[in-house]
Design a protein around this motif. Structure first.
Motif: not given
Length: 218
Positions: A193-200, A202-203
């Motif tokens: 998930s972090l590699m795909a989109d860190p902001a998404d 964490l949210a």
């Protein structure tokens, strides 16, 4: 003759007893089907294909820590650090680096809604986004859980600058090899998930007992 037969029979009894005392091997895998991610990938891929934004992801795991790069599962005991326990009866079902490679490539491609070039190498006509990964920590610790660290270089699409990111994730687990493997699965899912989109990532939040210790990109 009778004495010879008795001795041979005794030898057989000892041999059978030795075989019976050897504990059986247990095999473990990091694989796991993520149905929500796959469903999301299908919808995203369909949308991108229709809008002409489809591309392929080439994600490659370049290295993992040398001390865990073996078929046996390696567990750390905090009471005897830095000693490790090599569990000869707890075996990975496939080489560890290959399992991590397949999991990250499929997972990140699914969340981005793009083609995993490992699974569809014939799709060479589309643009390709390249991500090179180094796993810097892969620790299973008795009584604590699983710790995972990674550094990756995202080359992006052609003409775009590369980006270097790093993350550290941990997942708690009770004592037990199966529990530790499950915890590392959660850590790997969080890394995807972090590699795909860190902001998404964490949210949206992470699974219970899983936390991000560090995430950053330059």
């Amino acid at each position: 003759m009778w004495v010879r037969m008795f001795a041979t029979g005794g030898g057989m009894v000892l041999l059978l007893a030795a075989c019976a005392s050897t504990p059986p091997s247990h095999y473990y895998s990091l694989a796991g089907q993520d149905a929500p991610a796959l469903a999301l990938a299908a919808s995203r891929m369909e949308h991108k294909a229709g809008s002409g934004q489809a591309y392929g992801l080439q994600l490659q795991v370049r290295s993992i820590p040398a001390d865990v790069d073996r078929i046996q599962i390696v567990v750390r005991d905090p009471a005897r650090a830095p000693a490790v326990d090599v569990l000869n009866q707890s075996i990975w079902s496939a080489p560890l680096d290959q399992q991590i490679q397949r999991l990250l490539a499929a997972g990140v491609a699914a969340r981005l809604g793009v083609v995993d070039m490992q699974r569809l190498p014939a799709a060479t006509s589309m643009p390709v986004r390249t991500i090179d990964v180094r796993i810097t920590q892969f620790d299973l610790i008795w009584g604590q859980g699983a710790y995972l660290g990674a550094v990756w270089t995202d080359q992006g699409m052609t003409g775009k600058p590369a980006r270097v990111c790093q993350a550290a994730v941990q997942s708690k687990a009770p004592i037990g090899v199966a529990n530790l493997v499950d915890a590392q699965k959660r850590s790997l899912a969080a890394l995807v998930s972090l590699m795909a989109d860190p902001a998404d990532a964490l949210a949206a939040g992470l699974p219970n007992d899983t936390q991000v210790n560090h995430i950053g990109c330059t």
